[in-house]
Design a protein around this motif. Structure first.
Motif, mmCIF file in Angstrom:
data_model
loop_
_atom_site.group_PDB
_atom_site.id
_atom_site.type_symbol
_atom_site.label_atom_id
_atom_site.label_comp_id
_atom_site.label_asym_id
_atom_site.label_seq_id
_atom_site.Cartn_x
_atom_site.Cartn_y
_atom_site.Cartn_z
ATOM 1 N N ILE A 115 0.811 -1.224 0.000
ATOM 2 C CA ILE A 115 0.000 0.000 0.000
ATOM 3 C C ILE A 115 0.842 1.270 0.000
ATOM 4 N N LEU A 116 2.163 1.148 0.190
ATOM 5 C CA LEU A 116 3.014 2.331 0.231
ATOM 6 C C LEU A 116 3.995 2.377 -0.931
ATOM 7 N N GLY A 117 3.999 1.326 -1.760
ATOM 8 C CA GLY A 117 4.851 1.273 -2.942
ATOM 9 C C GLY A 117 4.023 1.350 -4.205
ATOM 10 N N PRO A 118 3.567 0.214 -4.726
ATOM 11 C CA PRO A 118 2.804 0.256 -5.980
ATOM 12 C C PRO A 118 1.470 0.980 -5.877
ATOM 13 N N LEU B 128 3.755 -8.442 -7.741
ATOM 14 C CA LEU B 128 5.073 -8.705 -8.311
ATOM 15 C C LEU B 128 5.164 -8.182 -9.747
ATOM 16 N N LEU B 129 4.025 -8.022 -10.402
ATOM 17 C CA LEU B 129 3.976 -7.507 -11.770
ATOM 18 C C LEU B 129 3.907 -5.986 -11.821
ATOM 19 N N PHE B 130 3.326 -5.389 -10.791
ATOM 20 C CA PHE B 130 3.048 -3.956 -10.819
ATOM 21 C C PHE B 130 4.283 -3.081 -11.089
ATOM 22 N N GLU C 58 6.670 0.891 -14.664
ATOM 23 C CA GLU C 58 7.789 1.349 -15.484
ATOM 24 C C GLU C 58 7.364 1.529 -16.939
ATOM 25 N N GLN C 59 6.563 0.604 -17.453
ATOM 26 C CA GLN C 59 6.098 0.700 -18.834
ATOM 27 C C GLN C 59 5.216 1.934 -19.042
ATOM 28 N N LYS D 192 9.833 5.454 -16.361
ATOM 29 C CA LYS D 192 10.789 5.621 -15.271
ATOM 30 C C LYS D 192 10.897 4.301 -14.520
ATOM 31 N N SER D 193 12.032 4.079 -13.889
ATOM 32 C CA SER D 193 12.122 2.892 -13.046
ATOM 33 C C SER D 193 11.133 3.033 -11.899
ATOM 34 N N PHE D 194 10.633 1.912 -11.418
ATOM 35 C CA PHE D 194 9.679 1.891 -10.317
ATOM 36 C C PHE D 194 10.208 2.677 -9.129
ATOM 37 N N ASN D 195 11.443 2.419 -8.770
ATOM 38 C CA ASN D 195 12.062 3.073 -7.629
ATOM 39 C C ASN D 195 12.152 4.581 -7.838
ATOM 40 N N ASP D 196 12.616 5.005 -9.025
ATOM 41 C CA ASP D 196 12.760 6.439 -9.303
ATOM 42 C C ASP D 196 11.403 7.140 -9.315
#
Length: 447
Positions: free
Chosen positions: A110-113, A231-233, A238-239, A243-247
């Motif tokens: 809930i705090l990432g993707p 795990l796919l998100f 990124e797509q 941008k990279s997920f992290n960035d």
């Protein structure tokens, strides 16, 4: 002239009254940020609260539910309680500190993707009710997946398998590494670091995606918690953002919010904060897991994942939970639209007996009718509240009706994940209940 002045004065006070009414309606001003306050500010019985919380957590440590923990509670954007207990491990060498970094486990979801997905919904790049296969193209070829919507996935209503143990793919029967997947030192094709001296094949994520794509879907659409799509998100995000997920998370959320030590791969950063260890891993790391994600699936993705992998302090967690509590605004900046936040935090499939929001966990249906032992979380929380728990012993919860945020951090998997005393003793809801009862006592004392 006199009449004009009277009219202007009248309009002035009407404006003030309207602003006051609006402020009351919104509960929190748009420009609010978390502030330090005290229990006394809300006329709470400090002695009662400290005694109750201390007793519950000390009993948990005594029964080896966890070697240490910390609790943070905020009210109306004011941190009124933040206290630490115990140590990082049972040898009592390193005391828990308020700025310690914790492996958040599934709180990552809930705090990432999730905030990224919410923003992409706002931007029109994702639609909750379109087939997920419109965005994740391999599902177009899967008859059992091509019509599943993003809403169903986020509410755990899609019938996806709960979990796949990808680690089994990388290990031989004797527990040794399959060298086509794992190596002890970096190579050109092995750059993703899972732990000290463990490197994963660069394209192993593709194998994980294929296994998820081919996984079975239940024909019966009932609530079944599944972390597979998370795990796919990151790849999907990124797509859609280039941008990279992290960035993307750092530039759109964590950085602007001032969450300075929040994120993935904390061991690669020069933080002065101590990192709380998790489990003494007997599966494939064969050592104490510290500074790298505990979850095996996330580790095989190099520690950056949508199901687990985020590390943070209690203060950082309070900031982003306050953002959700304030319906997408923090420090005067809007990150997510109010309509989108409201949609994500509400129960989605009530008619199916599914309590979940979109990504967010919710209280049990009719939670107020249960005793503490049978409720989730504390029975006093409002049905509009939301949050998530983490396998490592973490828990975050926001209650808009009471304007409360509750954060509980621990490393209950130390030294082993087999330890379930945190659940058996019902520690996290019990601590949460203390604060609701304390506020109730204030109301009862108020004439």
């Amino acid at each position: 002239m006199k009449n004009i002045i009277i009219i202007l004065i009248s309009l002035f006070f009407q404006t003030l009254a309207a602003q006051d009414s609006l402020s009351t309606l919104l509960r929190l001003p748009a420009a609010s940020t978390l502030q330090q306050s005290s229990l006394a500010h809300y006329k709470l019985d400090s002695l009662y609260i400290h005694n109750q919380v201390d007793s519950i957590i000390t009993n948990g440590i005594k029964n080896q539910s966890f070697p240490g923990a910390q609790v943070l509670v905020s009210k109306n954007g004011n941190i009124i309680f933040h206290k630490t207990y115990g140590h990082h491990t049972y040898d009592s060498v390193q005391p828990v500190q308020v700025d310690d970094l914790y492996d958040l486990a599934s709180v990552t979801k809930i705090l990432g993707p999730l905030p990224a997905i919410m923003k992409l919904v706002d931007d029109g790049k994702l639609n909750l009710d379109q087939p997920f296969s419109n965005y994740w193209k391999p599902w177009k070829r899967r008859k059992d997946k091509r019509h599943i919507t993003l809403r169903e996935i986020l509410a755990h209503q899609a019938g996806l398998q709960p979990y796949i143990v990808f680690l089994n793919t990388t290990l031989k029967n004797n527990g040794k590494f399959k060298k086509r997947f794992l190596r002890n030192s970096p190579k050109i094709k092995f750059q993703n670091k899972a732990y000290d001296h463990i490197y994963v094949r660069n394209n192993f994520n593709r194998k994980m995606y294929r296994m998820i794509n081919r996984s079975k879907v239940s024909e019966e659409k009932i609530y079944t918690y599944s972390g597979l799509a998370f795990l796919l998100f990151p790849e999907l995000i990124e797509q859609l953002t280039d941008k990279s997920f992290n960035d993307y998370l750092q530039t759109e959320f964590y950085g602007p919010l001032g969450m300075h030590t929040f994120g993935f791969l904390p061991k690669n950063k020069n933080f002065s904060n101590n990192i709380v260890p998790t489990e003494i891993d007997t599966l494939y790391r064969h050592t104490l897991t510290k500074g790298w994600v505990h979850d095996e699936n996330a580790s095989l993705l190099g520690g950056i994942s949508g199901n687990a992998g985020l590390f943070g302090t209690a203060d950082d967690l309070a900031i982003i939970m306050q953002l959700f509590l304030q319906k997408g605004i923090y420090a005067g900046k809007r990150y997510i639209s109010e309509n989108t936040v409201n949609e994500f935090i509400k129960v989605q499939y009530l008619e199916n007996g599914n309590r979940r929001g979109l990504g967010f966990d919710k209280p049990y249906l009719n939670n107020e009718d249960y005793t503490l032992q049978n409720a989730y979380p504390a029975p006093e929380v409002d049905q509009g509240s939301f949050g998530h728990s983490g396998f490592t012993g973490t828990f975050v919860w926001a209650d808009p009706e009471h304007e409360l945020i509750y954060i509980f951090l621990s490393n209950r998997v130390y030294p082993t994940r087999e330890n379930r005393n945190i659940y058996d003793l019902n520690i996290r809801p019990a601590v949460q209940q203390v604060f609701y009862k304390a506020f109730d006592n204030v109301l009862q004392r108020t004439p």
